[in-house]
Design a protein around this motif. Structure first.
Motif, PDB file in Angstrom:
ATOM      1  N   SER A  62     -44.351   6.754  11.464  1.00 31.27           N
ATOM      2  CA  SER A  62     -45.735   7.229  11.486  1.00 31.27           C
ATOM      3  C   SER A  62     -46.684   6.340  10.696  1.00 31.27           C
ATOM      4  O   SER A  62     -47.900   6.439  10.844  1.00 31.27           O
ATOM      5  N   GLY A  63     -46.159   5.474   9.856  1.00 33.20           N
ATOM      6  CA  GLY A  63     -46.999   4.618   9.025  1.00 33.20           C
ATOM      7  C   GLY A  63     -46.123   3.684   8.212  1.00 33.20           C
ATOM      8  O   GLY A  63     -44.919   3.579   8.446  1.00 33.20           O
ATOM      9  N   PHE A  64     -46.718   3.011   7.245  1.00 32.07           N
ATOM     10  CA  PHE A  64     -45.928   2.085   6.445  1.00 32.07           C
ATOM     11  C   PHE A  64     -46.594   1.810   5.097  1.00 32.07           C
ATOM     12  O   PHE A  64     -47.771   2.081   4.888  1.00 32.07           O
ATOM     13  N   ARG A  65     -45.805   1.279   4.200  1.00 32.60           N
ATOM     14  CA  ARG A  65     -46.281   0.688   2.963  1.00 32.60           C
ATOM     15  C   ARG A  65     -45.861  -0.780   2.995  1.00 32.60           C
ATOM     16  O   ARG A  65     -45.036  -1.175   3.818  1.00 32.60           O
ATOM     17  N   TYR A  81     -40.294   6.462   8.009  1.00 34.24           N
ATOM     18  CA  TYR A  81     -39.536   7.013   9.120  1.00 34.24           C
ATOM     19  C   TYR A  81     -39.615   8.546   9.098  1.00 34.24           C
ATOM     20  O   TYR A  81     -39.551   9.162   8.025  1.00 34.24           O
ATOM     21  N   LEU A  82     -39.751   9.121  10.270  1.00 37.19           N
ATOM     22  CA  LEU A  82     -39.874  10.573  10.375  1.00 37.19           C
ATOM     23  C   LEU A  82     -38.543  11.286  10.170  1.00 37.19           C
ATOM     24  O   LEU A  82     -38.519  12.462   9.816  1.00 37.19           O
ATOM     25  N   ASN A  86     -29.342   8.442  11.222  1.00 40.39           N
ATOM     26  CA  ASN A  86     -28.445   9.069  12.199  1.00 40.39           C
ATOM     27  C   ASN A  86     -29.185  10.057  13.092  1.00 40.39           C
ATOM     28  O   ASN A  86     -28.892  10.215  14.276  1.00 40.39           O
ATOM     29  N   LYS A  87     -30.214  10.704  12.530  1.00 39.96           N
ATOM     30  CA  LYS A  87     -31.009  11.655  13.315  1.00 39.96           C
ATOM     31  C   LYS A  87     -31.886  10.910  14.327  1.00 39.96           C
ATOM     32  O   LYS A  87     -32.089  11.379  15.458  1.00 39.96           O
ATOM     33  N   ILE A  88     -32.404   9.759  13.921  1.00 31.98           N
ATOM     34  CA  ILE A  88     -33.199   8.953  14.847  1.00 31.98           C
ATOM     35  C   ILE A  88     -32.360   8.579  16.063  1.00 31.98           C
ATOM     36  O   ILE A  88     -32.815   8.675  17.212  1.00 31.98           O
ATOM     37  N   MET A  89     -31.132   8.175  15.818  1.00 34.74           N
ATOM     38  CA  MET A  89     -30.249   7.765  16.915  1.00 34.74           C
ATOM     39  C   MET A  89     -29.933   8.934  17.845  1.00 34.74           C
ATOM     40  O   MET A  89     -29.882   8.780  19.064  1.00 34.74           O
ATOM     41  N   GLU A  90     -29.785  10.117  17.270  1.00 35.16           N
ATOM     42  CA  GLU A  90     -29.579  11.321  18.093  1.00 35.16           C
ATOM     43  C   GLU A  90     -30.805  11.593  18.953  1.00 35.16           C
ATOM     44  O   GLU A  90     -30.694  11.877  20.154  1.00 35.16           O
ATOM     45  N   HIS A  91     -31.974  11.523  18.310  1.00 37.00           N
ATOM     46  CA  HIS A  91     -33.218  11.773  19.045  1.00 37.00           C
ATOM     47  C   HIS A  91     -33.445  10.708  20.130  1.00 37.00           C
ATOM     48  O   HIS A  91     -33.971  11.022  21.207  1.00 37.00           O
ATOM     49  N   LYS A 130     -51.998  22.754  17.205  1.00 36.82           N
ATOM     50  CA  LYS A 130     -53.080  22.866  16.235  1.00 36.82           C
ATOM     51  C   LYS A 130     -52.607  22.649  14.803  1.00 36.82           C
ATOM     52  O   LYS A 130     -53.416  22.386  13.910  1.00 36.82           O
ATOM     53  N   LEU A 131     -51.306  22.749  14.562  1.00 37.14           N
ATOM     54  CA  LEU A 131     -50.779  22.547  13.210  1.00 37.14           C
ATOM     55  C   LEU A 131     -50.585  21.065  12.895  1.00 37.14           C
ATOM     56  O   LEU A 131     -50.363  20.687  11.759  1.00 37.14           O
ATOM     57  N   LYS A 132     -50.648  20.223  13.900  1.00 38.65           N
ATOM     58  CA  LYS A 132     -50.566  18.772  13.739  1.00 38.65           C
ATOM     59  C   LYS A 132     -49.283  18.311  13.054  1.00 38.65           C
ATOM     60  O   LYS A 132     -49.294  17.573  12.077  1.00 38.65           O
ATOM     61  N   LYS A 133     -48.153  18.754  13.544  1.00 41.09           N
ATOM     62  CA  LYS A 133     -46.873  18.275  13.014  1.00 41.09           C
ATOM     63  C   LYS A 133     -46.748  16.775  13.289  1.00 41.09           C
ATOM     64  O   LYS A 133     -47.274  16.269  14.276  1.00 41.09           O
ATOM     65  N   ALA A 134     -46.045  16.077  12.406  1.00 46.38           N
ATOM     66  CA  ALA A 134     -45.946  14.620  12.544  1.00 46.38           C
ATOM     67  C   ALA A 134     -45.372  14.216  13.892  1.00 46.38           C
ATOM     68  O   ALA A 134     -45.839  13.259  14.520  1.00 46.38           O
ATOM     69  N   TYR A 135     -44.359  14.960  14.369  1.00 47.65           N
ATOM     70  CA  TYR A 135     -43.742  14.565  15.636  1.00 47.65           C
ATOM     71  C   TYR A 135     -44.638  14.828  16.837  1.00 47.65           C
ATOM     72  O   TYR A 135     -44.377  14.343  17.930  1.00 47.65           O
ATOM     73  N   SER A 136     -45.709  15.601  16.655  1.00 49.08           N
ATOM     74  CA  SER A 136     -46.627  15.876  17.760  1.00 49.08           C
ATOM     75  C   SER A 136     -47.459  14.656  18.137  1.00 49.08           C
ATOM     76  O   SER A 136     -48.099  14.635  19.185  1.00 49.08           O
ATOM     77  N   HIS A 137     -47.453  13.631  17.273  1.00 52.98           N
ATOM     78  CA  HIS A 137     -48.159  12.382  17.568  1.00 52.98           C
ATOM     79  C   HIS A 137     -47.280  11.425  18.367  1.00 52.98           C
ATOM     80  O   HIS A 137     -47.731  10.346  18.746  1.00 52.98           O
ATOM     81  N   GLU A 138     -46.024  11.809  18.588  1.00 46.59           N
ATOM     82  CA  GLU A 138     -45.064  10.941  19.271  1.00 46.59           C
ATOM     83  C   GLU A 138     -44.494  11.660  20.491  1.00 46.59           C
ATOM     84  O   GLU A 138     -44.684  12.862  20.662  1.00 46.59           O
ATOM     85  N   ILE A 139     -43.756  10.948  21.336  1.00 47.39           N
ATOM     86  CA  ILE A 139     -43.246  11.555  22.571  1.00 47.39           C
ATOM     87  C   ILE A 139     -42.280  12.696  22.297  1.00 47.39           C
ATOM     88  O   ILE A 139     -42.104  13.581  23.129  1.00 47.39           O
TER      89      ILE A 139
END
Length: 352
Positions: A62-65, A81-82, A86-91, A130-139
């Motif tokens: 979602s962003g970076f430093r 990373y959101l 291991n969770k990213i790979m599952e998703h 309307k709650l704007k969860k971070a994953y709602s900005h992604e597929i």
């Protein structure tokens, strides 16, 4: 068939493209940090953002430093990373399977049929978050959870278009605090038969509720879309064909009062609602008053009352015929959820 379209990459100079490629490699390898050619913070942010518009399959950041070392030609970029690795790979596996399954339902359709399938899927199956969860900005929001904001919805449209072989990119407009628009808005530009069109599935989604799917923002020209969209931040292809919007293709645009009367008489008799677009000049208050009078007359002949829902900027009217007097005879539709809620903040920091 996956048709990769790196629209924003192709608009960049060689320095920017080098940073883009370094970011893509680092993000796809899920590296905790990686070197990227040194550029100003704002430029790095824009490249990072546009990379993920080109590649909505990169949904886990979602962003970076970043850290800058004196005398170095690079900065050390540290993505946010959101999920854990291991969770990213599952998703990833789940999203790839989801996209393939959805695309498989439309792969035998022609180009227009594929676009219609994607649009209707979004309107029928995705709820604005309307709650704007971070994953709602992604597929993963629209395609995995059934919720999304404009950015996630536009990315979902693009990845489905890419998979089905339709040229597609994501347009981005700026905020306008004077109008109460606090954040950016995203939608798509598609190319059909060599011609470019605007497609805003988010706006159609917000007015496609219990009354069926709407197509107010389906294959519009520049002149049509910018009636109620802010100017784009980054250049998009010119969309100069205004003759193939959904309502014009379906012969649901009227320029004469008598045509509205004829169609409303048929609908009132059958007790059905209908949607049409007015193209007989500007939809002024005087024109609207005349149209409402016609609708009331035809409703009264059937012992009913006319209820009009209005998308004023696009001059689209939805008419229903009620058995009792409606509380409000005219409802002005709010098709832009970002006016009140906001959508796309920026998230880039320089590390200590």
């Amino acid at each position: 068939m996956m048709k990769e379209n790196n629209y924003y990459y192709n608009q960049m100079d060689k320095r920017q493209q080098k940073a883009y490629q370094a970011m893509r490699t680092g993000l796809c390898s899920l590296a905790p940090s990686f070197p990227v050619p040194w550029l100003e913070t704002g430029e790095l942010n824009d490249i990072y953002f546009r990379l993920r518009l080109d590649h909505p399959e990169i949904f886990w950041t979602s962003g970076f430093r970043y850290r800058y070392y004196p005398d170095s030609e690079n900065v050390e970029l540290m993505p946010d990373y959101l999920f854990k690795k291991n969770k990213i790979m599952e998703h990833q596996k789940a999203m790839e399977a989801r996209v393939r399954k959805l695309a498989g339902q439309a792969e035998k359709l022609d180009e227009k049929g594929k676009e219609l399938f994607i649009h209707d899927f979004i309107c029928q199956n995705v709820r604005y978050d309307k709650l704007k969860k971070a994953y709602s900005h992604e597929i993963i929001g629209p395609l995995g959870q059934g919720v999304g904001v404009c950015e996630g919805i536009a990315k979902a449209v693009k990845i489905l278009c890419d998979t089905l072989g339709i040229w597609c990119m994501i347009a981005l407009s700026g905020s306008n605090p004077e109008k109460g628009i606090k954040y950016r808005h995203a939608w798509n530009v598609v190319r059909l038969g060599g011609t470019y069109y605007h497609l805003d599935a988010t706006f159609d989604n917000t007015i496609s509720k219990e009354h069926g799917i709407r197509y107010d923002y389906y294959n519009l020209s520049d002149g049509q879309i910018f009636r109620d969209h802010e100017p784009v931040i980054w250049k998009v292809p010119v969309c100069d064909d205004g003759a193939h919007s959904y309502y014009r293709e379906k012969k649901l645009t009227f320029t004469k009062y008598e045509d509205v009367r004829k169609r409303s008489a048929q609908a009132a008799k059958k007790g059905r609602e209908f949607v049409f677009q007015w193209r007989g000049g500007y939809l002024t208050k005087e024109v609207l008053k005349e149209l409402l009078a016609i609708l009331e007359e035809e409703a009264e002949k059937q012992g009913k009352y006319a209820l009009l829902s209005l998308n004023w900027p696009q001059a689209v009217l939805r008419i229903s015929f009620e058995a009792s007097v409606p509380e409000n005879q005219i409802v002005v539709e709010e098709q832009n959820p970002e006016l009140a809620e906001g959508d796309m903040p920026q998230n880039v920091e320089e590390a200590e």
